[in-house]
Design an enzyme around this catalytic site. Structure first.
Site: not given
Ligand code: RBF
Ligand code: MG
Length: 350
Positions: A209, A211, A260
């Protein structure tokens, strides 16, 4: 478009304009109607056409401690107005001096003496001057005294009968309704900024991702979105499909809010680059998962859902701009203004 940060010593070619006045946060379809009315009136009068706005937003001046609420930070607003085809932009510093100016002094000092306006266009709910005591009725009375015209543009509404308003756009965004927000803005709402370094955990997850820090932007609803990300390539912005997560990342013990973006079918490095993110649709709230595997599976499902929503999206495209009517005027030609006022000049004798 020329930008003026003051209302005194305005050059003659920028004086005598038809001026649309407002805060114009979001430059939504109601604002666009006010600005388009100014362009049409300028065409009829043969003058240049301008926008007069304030920076910071008066609310930022009066309540500096309140959380960010801007739909369009200043440079975004400038870009939008420029793309519409506005001739001149007057940005008055909103400070204690301006806040203390009575409605009458605003008209006399700024509109009449400063800009020598030919005509002013405002929205139906325009208020101005100390204590917001000036309204459109008072503006029309003062305009008669000082010899310029005023047009008040009536409230306009979207297909759902909702009157275009910056407040309403903010409500849609904080409630997770970006499609409704786009129907008022005439384009999807965008966040943009320089891509910050992240924790590289996304790469390990398989979903790298980029940021963004929101800074002055209104924080939208927490959750997961379908987005289109605009990357500057030369003079063009290329839009790519993706997903975005705006939240705390409870699954990985995140402590602060981050925005992100994961782009589909993209392997380039975006660190340090300028990114525009058009928020197209809302997928779901964020959740705390029991480990990375279920999170990864959910992200995969989100990507599929986002691809479907992006393919079906029928709203205005990212970065859409309503161009002002082509000028039938001689823009920025002070002679034409005076000729209209005084009659044609006599042919000069050699
Ligand atoms: N992190 C969460 O803790 N809960 C989520 O429901 C969650 N959904 C995400 C959905 C998408 C499409 C993306 C790209 C990221 C999501 N993340 C979520 C963040 C994820 O934890 C994060 O991208 C990684 O930890 C890297 O920073
Ligand atoms: Mg308004």
């Amino acid at each position: 478009m020329r930008l003026f940060r003051h209302h005194t010593e305005v050059p003659v070619e920028a004086r005598g304009a038809v001026v649309a006045i407002g805060n114009f946060d979001g430059v939504h379809l109601g604002h666009q109607a006010v600005i388009a009315a100014a362009a049409r009136q300028a065409g009829e009068l043969g003058t240049s056409q301008a926008v007069l706005t304030f920076e910071p937003h008066p609310r930022e001046f009066f309540q500096p401690a309140q959380p960010p609420f801007r739909l369009t930070p200043f440079r975004i607003k400038v870009r939008q107005l420029e793309a519409m085809g506005v001739d001149n932009l007057f940005v008055l510093p909103f400070n204690a001096e301006l806040a203390a100016k009575s409605a009458e002094a605003f008209v006399v000092e700024i509109l009449s003496q400063g800009l020598d306006v030919a005509h002013v266009i405002v929205g139906y709910d325009f208020v101005f001057g100390q204590g917001r005591r000036g309204n459109t009725t008072m503006l029309a009375e003062l305009a008669r005294l000082h010899g310029f015209g005023v047009t008040t543009v009536a409230a306009a509404a979207n297909g759902a009968g909702e009157v275009f308003s910056s407040t309403r756009v903010r409500e849609h965004l904080t409630a997770g309704r970006p499609v409704a927000a786009a129907s008022m803005l005439g384009r999807p709402w965008e966040i943009e900024g320089r891509v910050e370094h992240g924790e590289k955990l996304g790469r390990k997850l398989g979903y790298p991702t980029a940021n963004l820090v929101l800074h002055e932007y209104l924080p939208p609803a927490l959750g997961i979105y379908a987005v289109k990300a605009g990357i500057d390539e030369g003079r063009e912005t290329l839009w790519r499909d993706g997903v975005a997560s705006f939240g705390y990342r409870p699954t990985v013990g995140g402590t602060h809010l981050i925005f992100e973006v994961h782009l589909f079918d993209w392997s380039g490095d975006l660190y340090g680059r300028h990114l525009r993110v058009a928020v197209i649709d809302y997928l779901r709230p964020e959740k705390k998962f029991d480990g990375l595997d279920p999170l990864r599976a959910q992200i995969e499902a989100d990507c599929q859902a986002a691809r479907g929503l992006l393919a079906a999206y029928a709203g205005p495209p990212p970065g859409a701009v309503a161009r002002l009517p082509a000028p039938a005027r001689v823009a920025n030609d002070p002679q034409s203004f005076y000729e209209r006022a005084l009659g044609p000049r006599q042919p000069s004798r050699q």
